[in-house]
Design an enzyme around this catalytic site. Structure first.
Site, short mmCIF file in Angstrom:
data_model
loop_
_atom_site.label_atom_id
_atom_site.label_comp_id
_atom_site.label_asym_id
_atom_site.label_seq_id
_atom_site.Cartn_x
_atom_site.Cartn_y
_atom_site.Cartn_z
N CYS A 95 0.81 -1.22 0.00
CA CYS A 95 0.00 0.00 0.00
C CYS A 95 0.85 1.28 0.00
O CYS A 95 1.47 1.59 -1.01
CB CYS A 95 -0.97 -0.07 1.17
SG CYS A 95 -2.46 0.89 0.93
N ARG A 130 -12.57 6.16 -2.15
CA ARG A 130 -11.74 5.29 -1.32
C ARG A 130 -12.09 3.83 -1.61
O ARG A 130 -13.25 3.46 -1.72
CB ARG A 130 -11.95 5.60 0.16
CG ARG A 130 -10.86 5.02 1.01
CD ARG A 130 -10.66 5.68 2.34
NE ARG A 130 -9.51 5.05 2.96
CZ ARG A 130 -8.27 5.53 2.91
NH1 ARG A 130 -8.02 6.66 2.31
NH2 ARG A 130 -7.27 4.86 3.46
N HIS A 194 -3.69 -5.88 2.49
CA HIS A 194 -3.44 -6.02 3.92
C HIS A 194 -4.10 -7.33 4.36
O HIS A 194 -4.68 -8.04 3.57
CB HIS A 194 -4.07 -4.86 4.70
CG HIS A 194 -3.61 -3.52 4.25
ND1 HIS A 194 -2.38 -3.00 4.57
CD2 HIS A 194 -4.24 -2.56 3.51
CE1 HIS A 194 -2.27 -1.78 4.05
NE2 HIS A 194 -3.38 -1.50 3.40
N1 GLN Z 1 -2.46 6.50 2.54
C1 GLN Z 1 -2.48 5.70 1.36
C2 GLN Z 1 -3.82 5.69 0.66
O1 GLN Z 1 -4.82 5.94 1.28
C3 GLN Z 1 -2.02 4.31 1.69
C4 GLN Z 1 -2.98 3.59 2.58
C5 GLN Z 1 -2.40 2.37 3.21
O2 GLN Z 1 -1.18 2.16 3.21
N2 GLN Z 1 -3.24 1.56 3.78
O3 GLN Z 1 -3.90 5.40 -0.52
#
Ligand code: GLN
Length: 223
Positions: A95, A130, A194
């Protein structure tokens, strides 16, 4: 001790969202089963770092704030990480860590965070988008089931050089358009997964094998 495998966890104290530190724990467990002790070093802000002292690099996910905190510090390590990747050594980036391999990452707050610009990819933001939820995708090591939560949409700038890590069955992966998850270049994997991703034994075992090979090569070069 020659049979100690050395793992560098980049910014472990800052980049460890949604259980990503579990990836390193799973690898240490698998390596122990194969007879290797492991040493995990947290490479945090202001620390010295030579990637070639290690058999494996791990870079977990992070929130936008932590990403903006480490971006400047991380630039110091660009050359050693680039050379390590080009030398076929194993690295797993999740990520936020994956986003850092590319040119830049646009946050949902309107900031652009510069990446390492090692691999030809970039990550943009689009409103109300998102990407959260369970994911499933096919890789050359078989099916992977995981969880994603990111606002960044990652696109490859050179589709010949970078290959996707997987093809989506469920969820978004890199972005809502390509139906692809993550990236593979040499022995470096980037992924939005994740969960941690290495609860998928197929991927964990394949990476553990790569780490053992990398360890043997490092020892052979030393002697
Ligand atoms: N902050 C980054 C995004 O929102 C990565 C998120 C994360 O590593 N879970 O894309």
């Amino acid at each position: 001790m020659s049979d100690t495998i050395k793992i560098a966890y980049l910014y472990e104290d800052l980049m460890n969202t949604y259980g990503d530190s579990g990836d390193v724990k799973i690898l240490c467990f698998l390596l122990k089963e194969k007879g290797y002790d492991t040493q995990v070093d947290n490479i945090s802000l202001d620390m010295k770092f030579n990637a070639f002292d290690y058999d494996f690099l791990f870079f977990g996910g992070g929130q936008d704030f932590e990403q903006s905190v480490i971006a400047g510090d991380l630039r110091r390590h660009r050359e050693t990480i680039k050379d390590y990747i080009e030398d076929d050594k194993p690295m797993l980036c999740i990520c936020g860590g994956y986003q850092f391999l590319g040119k830049y990452y646009e946050t949902s707050g309107g900031k652009t965070i510069q990446g390492l610009d090692i691999l030809p990819l970039h990550t943009i933001f689009k409103a109300d988008s998102r990407m959260i939820g369970d994911t499933e995708y096919k890789t050359e090591w078989g099916t992977v089931k995981a969880f994603e939560n990111h606002s960044g949409r990652t696109y490859f700038d050179d589709k010949k050089k970078l290959k996707p890590f997987g093809v989506m069955v469920q969820g978004y992966g890199n972005n809502p358009d390509d139906k692809q998850e993550g990236m593979r270049y040499k022995n470096t994997i980037g992924s939005y997964s994740h969960g941690p991703i290495l609860k998928n034994e197929n991927v964990a075992k394949a990476i553990a094998d790569k780490i053992i090979t990398s360890h043997k090569e490092r020892l052979a070069q030393k002697n």
